[in-house]
Design an enzyme around this catalytic site. Sequence first.
Site, PDB file in Angstrom:
ATOM      1  N   GLN A 148       0.252  -8.613  -6.898  1.00  0.00           N
ATOM      2  CA  GLN A 148      -0.337  -9.950  -7.118  1.00  0.00           C
ATOM      3  C   GLN A 148       0.358 -10.703  -8.230  1.00  0.00           C
ATOM      4  O   GLN A 148       0.270 -11.935  -8.304  1.00  0.00           O
ATOM      5  CB  GLN A 148      -1.833  -9.834  -7.456  1.00  0.00           C
ATOM      6  CG  GLN A 148      -2.681  -9.332  -6.315  1.00  0.00           C
ATOM      7  CD  GLN A 148      -2.880 -10.356  -5.203  1.00  0.00           C
ATOM      8  OE1 GLN A 148      -2.725 -11.560  -5.390  1.00  0.00           O
ATOM      9  NE2 GLN A 148      -3.234  -9.877  -4.023  1.00  0.00           N
ATOM     10  N   ASN A 155      -6.021  -8.398  -8.250  1.00  0.00           N
ATOM     11  CA  ASN A 155      -6.117  -9.188  -7.026  1.00  0.00           C
ATOM     12  C   ASN A 155      -7.416  -9.969  -6.904  1.00  0.00           C
ATOM     13  O   ASN A 155      -7.468 -10.962  -6.188  1.00  0.00           O
ATOM     14  CB  ASN A 155      -5.928  -8.298  -5.793  1.00  0.00           C
ATOM     15  CG  ASN A 155      -6.688  -7.007  -5.881  1.00  0.00           C
ATOM     16  OD1 ASN A 155      -6.508  -6.223  -6.810  1.00  0.00           O
ATOM     17  ND2 ASN A 155      -7.558  -6.769  -4.916  1.00  0.00           N
ATOM     18  N   CYS A 158     -18.917  -5.445   2.679  1.00  0.00           N
ATOM     19  CA  CYS A 158     -20.030  -4.899   3.434  1.00  0.00           C
ATOM     20  C   CYS A 158     -19.691  -3.456   3.784  1.00  0.00           C
ATOM     21  O   CYS A 158     -18.825  -3.200   4.599  1.00  0.00           O
ATOM     22  CB  CYS A 158     -20.229  -5.736   4.690  1.00  0.00           C
ATOM     23  SG  CYS A 158     -21.743  -5.337   5.526  1.00  0.00           S
ATOM     24  N   THR A 177       0.841  -1.203   0.000  1.00  0.00           N
ATOM     25  CA  THR A 177       0.000   0.000   0.000  1.00  0.00           C
ATOM     26  C   THR A 177       0.875   1.251   0.000  1.00  0.00           C
ATOM     27  O   THR A 177       0.642   2.196  -0.771  1.00  0.00           O
ATOM     28  CB  THR A 177      -0.901  -0.009   1.260  1.00  0.00           C
ATOM     29  OG1 THR A 177      -1.747  -1.156   1.204  1.00  0.00           O
ATOM     30  CG2 THR A 177      -1.746   1.244   1.341  1.00  0.00           C
ATOM     31  N   GLY A 231       5.697  -8.045   0.429  1.00  0.00           N
ATOM     32  CA  GLY A 231       6.262  -9.296   0.933  1.00  0.00           C
ATOM     33  C   GLY A 231       5.256 -10.396   1.211  1.00  0.00           C
ATOM     34  O   GLY A 231       5.492 -11.562   0.882  1.00  0.00           O
ATOM     35  N   HIS A 232       4.125 -10.035   1.822  1.00  0.00           N
ATOM     36  CA  HIS A 232       3.258 -11.120   2.330  1.00  0.00           C
ATOM     37  C   HIS A 232       2.418 -11.805   1.258  1.00  0.00           C
ATOM     38  O   HIS A 232       1.681 -12.743   1.555  1.00  0.00           O
ATOM     39  CB  HIS A 232       2.383 -10.618   3.488  1.00  0.00           C
ATOM     40  CG  HIS A 232       1.266  -9.691   3.125  1.00  0.00           C
ATOM     41  ND1 HIS A 232      -0.050 -10.039   3.279  1.00  0.00           N
ATOM     42  CD2 HIS A 232       1.257  -8.436   2.651  1.00  0.00           C
ATOM     43  CE1 HIS A 232      -0.830  -9.026   2.921  1.00  0.00           C
ATOM     44  NE2 HIS A 232      -0.065  -8.038   2.546  1.00  0.00           N
TER      45      HIS A 232
HETATM   46  N1  PLP Z   1      -1.956  -4.096  -4.520  1.00  0.00           N
HETATM   47  C1  PLP Z   1      -2.596  -5.249  -4.701  1.00  0.00           C
HETATM   48  C2  PLP Z   1      -2.935  -5.687  -6.093  1.00  0.00           C
HETATM   49  C3  PLP Z   1      -2.951  -6.038  -3.603  1.00  0.00           C
HETATM   50  O1  PLP Z   1      -3.607  -7.187  -3.795  1.00  0.00           O
HETATM   51  C4  PLP Z   1      -2.615  -5.595  -2.315  1.00  0.00           C
HETATM   52  C5  PLP Z   1      -3.033  -6.372  -1.122  1.00  0.00           C
HETATM   53  O2  PLP Z   1      -4.054  -7.012  -1.125  1.00  0.00           O
HETATM   54  C6  PLP Z   1      -1.917  -4.389  -2.177  1.00  0.00           C
HETATM   55  C7  PLP Z   1      -1.602  -3.667  -3.299  1.00  0.00           C
HETATM   56  C8  PLP Z   1      -1.511  -3.878  -0.838  1.00  0.00           C
HETATM   57  O3  PLP Z   1      -0.421  -4.580  -0.317  1.00  0.00           O
HETATM   58  P1  PLP Z   1      -0.188  -4.575   1.282  1.00  0.00           P
HETATM   59  O4  PLP Z   1      -1.157  -5.550   1.846  1.00  0.00           O
HETATM   60  O5  PLP Z   1       1.233  -4.992   1.463  1.00  0.00           O
HETATM   61  O6  PLP Z   1      -0.412  -3.183   1.742  1.00  0.00           O
END
Ligand code: PLP
Length: 373
Positions: A172, A142, A318, A71, A193-194
């Site tokens: 993604q 995503n 929601c 993000t 990372g996650h």
């Molecule tokens: N961009 C995409 C396409 C994502 O799927 C996500 C998380 O779901 C993010 C950005 C945000 O990443 P983070 O969870 O590390 O803030």
Amino acid sequence: MAAYLDNAATTPMRPEAVEAMLPFLTERFGNPSGSHATAREAKKAIEEAREIVAAGLGARPQEVVFTGSGTEADNLAVLGAHAVAGGRVVCSAIEHHAVLHATQVAGGVTAPVGADGVIDLDRLAGLLDADVTVVSVMLANNEVGTIQPLADVAAVVRERSPRALLHTDAVQAFPWVDVAELAAPADLVAISGHKFGGPKGVGALVVRDGVALRPIVHGGGQERDLRSGPHNVAGIVALAAAVRATVDRRAAEVERIGALRDRLADGLLASVPDSIETGDRSRKIAGNCHLSFGGVESEALLVLLDGAGIAASAGSACTSGAIEASHVLVAMGVPAARALGSLRLSLGPTTTDADVDLALDAVPAAVARLREG
Ligand code: PLP
């Protein structure tokens, strides 16, 4: 039995990433901004991580900026570029909120996608002119998993908005496609990372040499003067270990998991009446299975699946007490009734045949139960 089929939300950490980070949570605790030996050790670890991440992303080490999340990387790209250049921002209508909301903050607009979940290049071109300074189009979505034609996007952007920076959110995409190659036309590339076996709370942004950004987090300027705040040393080291493992195993994982995904999607489409697959599977990342079921509400379906041991998610949220279809499905023109009955099953490196078998039993049973009322 339980099946974790929500890898697009987050992934379990890869053992290599856990192992890499542990010493930096214990005896190697230094703050890389210092000048003594403990600090230098941490600094060295970060610079080694930077090289690994750069190699995985097709960048030079000095082009990698570590952030606190995907993000934050997206926000830094869109808002940081806009703060320098002014002008207008355009992003695709199916971006993650990290890009979409940043674009809205900058007063920007969205470019439509087709029913297949792929950006409409003609309509994108129609929004571009010399005043556009930032264009953001994700590499893979995503929710529905569609891979965007970034080289074609870049060609349109370079022709119509020559001074615009192109950002791609590869958060993604990274587990599944060669980001080093596919994101090469972009000036800015974000990962998190996650989403590929690293820890939460660490991301990276490639900022190509010569690209000017204004920081969005102010302070000591620890990270290349583009990001302030102490380095998350353990997280950065683990992110790099996950980058390396992902790149090394990507081809084999895409093949194995893609076959599992096809068995899952084909099995559910065959066994659940009135089920539709969202988007064009041949244009999706290998781990994405996105379906909708007529006459079913996703939220109720998720509760039943949770009870059956399946972790999944839906293309609806929601908001203020009312269930709303996701902006991605709305942008693809999926009718509201269908969008509200959608289900995302996202597979990952730990997904097994048994997980798919469980979902092939549990999803049809849950849908049937909801339809009985
Ligand atoms: N961009 C995409 C396409 C994502 O799927 C996500 C998380 O779901 C993010 C950005 C945000 O990443 P983070 O969870 O590390 O803030």
